[in-house]
Write a protein that holds these residues in place. Structure first.
Motif, mmCIF file in Angstrom:
data_model
loop_
_atom_site.group_PDB
_atom_site.id
_atom_site.type_symbol
_atom_site.label_atom_id
_atom_site.label_comp_id
_atom_site.label_asym_id
_atom_site.label_seq_id
_atom_site.Cartn_x
_atom_site.Cartn_y
_atom_site.Cartn_z
ATOM 1 N N UNK A 128 43.997 82.536 43.709
ATOM 2 C CA UNK A 128 42.931 82.570 44.719
ATOM 3 C C UNK A 128 41.697 81.830 44.221
ATOM 4 N N UNK A 129 41.377 81.969 42.932
ATOM 5 C CA UNK A 129 40.208 81.292 42.378
ATOM 6 C C UNK A 129 40.414 79.778 42.379
ATOM 7 N N UNK A 130 41.631 79.354 42.057
ATOM 8 C CA UNK A 130 41.938 77.923 42.098
ATOM 9 C C UNK A 130 41.807 77.371 43.507
ATOM 10 N N UNK A 131 42.280 78.130 44.484
ATOM 11 C CA UNK A 131 42.177 77.692 45.878
ATOM 12 C C UNK A 131 40.721 77.580 46.302
ATOM 13 N N UNK A 132 39.887 78.533 45.865
ATOM 14 C CA UNK A 132 38.465 78.503 46.185
ATOM 15 C C UNK A 132 37.817 77.254 45.599
ATOM 16 N N UNK A 133 38.108 76.961 44.325
ATOM 17 C CA UNK A 133 37.527 75.787 43.676
ATOM 18 C C UNK A 133 37.951 74.506 44.389
ATOM 19 N N UNK A 134 39.211 74.430 44.743
ATOM 20 C CA UNK A 134 39.717 73.240 45.423
ATOM 21 C C UNK A 134 39.030 73.052 46.780
ATOM 22 N N UNK A 135 38.812 74.158 47.484
ATOM 23 C CA UNK A 135 38.163 74.064 48.788
ATOM 24 C C UNK A 135 36.714 73.598 48.683
ATOM 25 N N UNK A 136 36.105 73.809 47.498
ATOM 26 C CA UNK A 136 34.724 73.381 47.281
ATOM 27 C C UNK A 136 34.635 71.977 46.700
ATOM 28 N N UNK A 137 35.792 71.300 46.557
ATOM 29 C CA UNK A 137 35.771 69.912 46.106
ATOM 30 C C UNK A 137 35.987 69.702 44.625
ATOM 31 N N UNK A 138 36.396 70.743 43.891
ATOM 32 C CA UNK A 138 36.646 70.623 42.463
ATOM 33 C C UNK A 138 38.079 70.173 42.198
ATOM 34 N N UNK A 139 38.263 69.453 41.102
ATOM 35 C CA UNK A 139 39.613 69.158 40.629
ATOM 36 C C UNK A 139 40.120 70.394 39.905
ATOM 37 N N UNK A 140 41.245 70.919 40.337
ATOM 38 C CA UNK A 140 41.819 72.113 39.714
ATOM 39 C C UNK A 140 43.000 71.710 38.845
ATOM 40 N N UNK A 141 42.944 72.119 37.600
ATOM 41 C CA UNK A 141 44.011 71.855 36.636
ATOM 42 C C UNK A 141 44.778 73.154 36.431
ATOM 43 N N UNK A 142 46.064 73.127 36.670
ATOM 44 C CA UNK A 142 46.867 74.345 36.579
ATOM 45 C C UNK A 142 47.011 74.818 35.135
ATOM 46 N N UNK A 143 47.137 76.115 34.986
ATOM 47 C CA UNK A 143 47.293 76.705 33.655
ATOM 48 C C UNK A 143 48.540 76.256 32.936
ATOM 49 N N UNK A 144 49.535 75.775 33.672
ATOM 50 C CA UNK A 144 50.745 75.279 33.020
ATOM 51 C C UNK A 144 50.455 74.026 32.193
ATOM 52 N N UNK A 145 49.382 73.312 32.504
ATOM 53 C CA UNK A 145 48.996 72.183 31.662
ATOM 54 C C UNK A 145 48.599 72.664 30.272
#
Length: 325
Positions: free
Chosen positions: A268-285
């Motif tokens: 949910x936090x990743x989705x929020x960041x993405x909706x605000x225009x941030x590049x989201x890097x997944x934890x699997x990286x």
């Protein structure tokens, strides 16, 4: 190395473990709790298969430190991934620590050093810091790093072992200025600041504990989220979420590493960041790059000799399965 007394283990469990180990040339462990969804054994399985090694990382879901210390005495033991709740607790039982492990105060990797006189030293490393660093370096183009996160404040959400690794990586490699700490428990943040100060890099840490304070601060360029994917329930958790929302909504849009990938990296936090225009890097990286660093310790190979591309393909396939589910 200190010792711990193992609790009794069922004979059938020991027999099953011995039978499994007998089929391998070498074996390691993933030692911690709630390991069912961990992709660590899968990652290392790919590496060993591609290198032609008859090795395996075995899940050891246990709080029994004594049992673990007994099992690693096996001459076929090559090393272990150490996860919660053991990352700090394991340190007194180790013979040597790498600089990163000592500075962070948490160990996620145990490796063995064989001496000429036949003795084996059990050594601790922290490859989580590499996982954090490489997540940004590998996913934000080098030409863009200066405008995305370098020479800007960084931010860490959480205060556990992963948060400590994030603070270290932001400080040492990612050129953060101030580092904002956001967490529901002030005592935990105070402990992180005290530990980092004692180790020489706590002077730029700033505890952000109110929405008003967050509104007055410059926006971060790199955020590392180190908390589970749960909706905030307590008042303190809700404040943390509101502070995070304030930071995400500032004019500058950077990159956020969402360290949580269990049971799914799509949080949910990743989705929020993405909706605000941030590049989201997944934890699997972070999982991939810290795991590759572990295998450098365990196999003695250089990173260029390890099947990084194949590992990334396998983890991407696993993510696609999770997405469909």
């Amino acid at each position: 190395m200190a010792t711990a007394t193992p609790a009794p283990v069922q004979g059938r469990q020991r027999q099953a473990l011995a039978a499994r180990i007998s089929l391998l040339d070498k074996h390691g462990y993933l030692f911690g709790q709630k390991l069912t969804a961990s992709m660590s054994p899968l990652l290392h399985e790919v590496v060993y298969r591609e290198l032609g090694l008859r090795w395996e990382q075995i899940r050891l879901d246990s709080t029994d430190m004594g049992l673990f210390l007994e099992l690693i005495q096996d001459p076929k033991f090559y090393g272990a991934s150490v996860t919660m709740p053991h990352k700090v607790a394991i340190i007194p039982y180790l013979d040597e620590l790498t600089d990163e492990c000592r500075d962070v105060g948490a160990c996620n990797t145990l490796f063995v050093r064989d001496l000429a006189d036949g003795r084996r030293l059990f050594c601790g490393a922290n490859t989580d810091v590499i996982g954090v660093r490489e997540s940004f370096v590998q996913n934000v183009p080098r030409a863009a790093a200066a405008s995305v996160y370098e020479h800007r404040p960084g931010m860490v959400i959480g205060s556990g072992g992963a948060a400590r690794s994030a603070v270290y990586a932001l400080h040492k490699w990612l050129q953060a200025t101030d580092i904002y700490l956001v967490n529901r428990d002030k005592a935990e943040v105070d402990a992180v600041i005290a530990e980092c100060t004692a180790r020489g890099y706590g002077s730029r840490l700033v505890h952000v504990d109110t929405v008003e304070q967050a509104e007055a601060l410059h926006g971060p360029g790199a955020i590392v989220a180190c908390v589970p994917d749960f909706a905030p329930k307590s008042d303190a958790e809700k404040v943390v979420r509101r502070i995070t929302e304030v930071m995400l909504r500032k004019d500058h849009k950077g990159a956020m590493l969402e360290m949580c990938y269990n049971p799914s990296p799509y949080t949910a936090l990743g989705a929020l960041a993405e909706s605000e225009g941030w590049q989201v890097i997944l934890g699997t990286e972070a999982l991939i790059w810290q795991g590759i660093e572990q295998d450098k310790y365990w196999t003695g190979r250089e990173g260029c000799e390890l099947p990084v591309a194949r590992v990334k393909e396998t983890i991407a396939d696993k993510l696609a399965q999770l997405s469909r589910l």
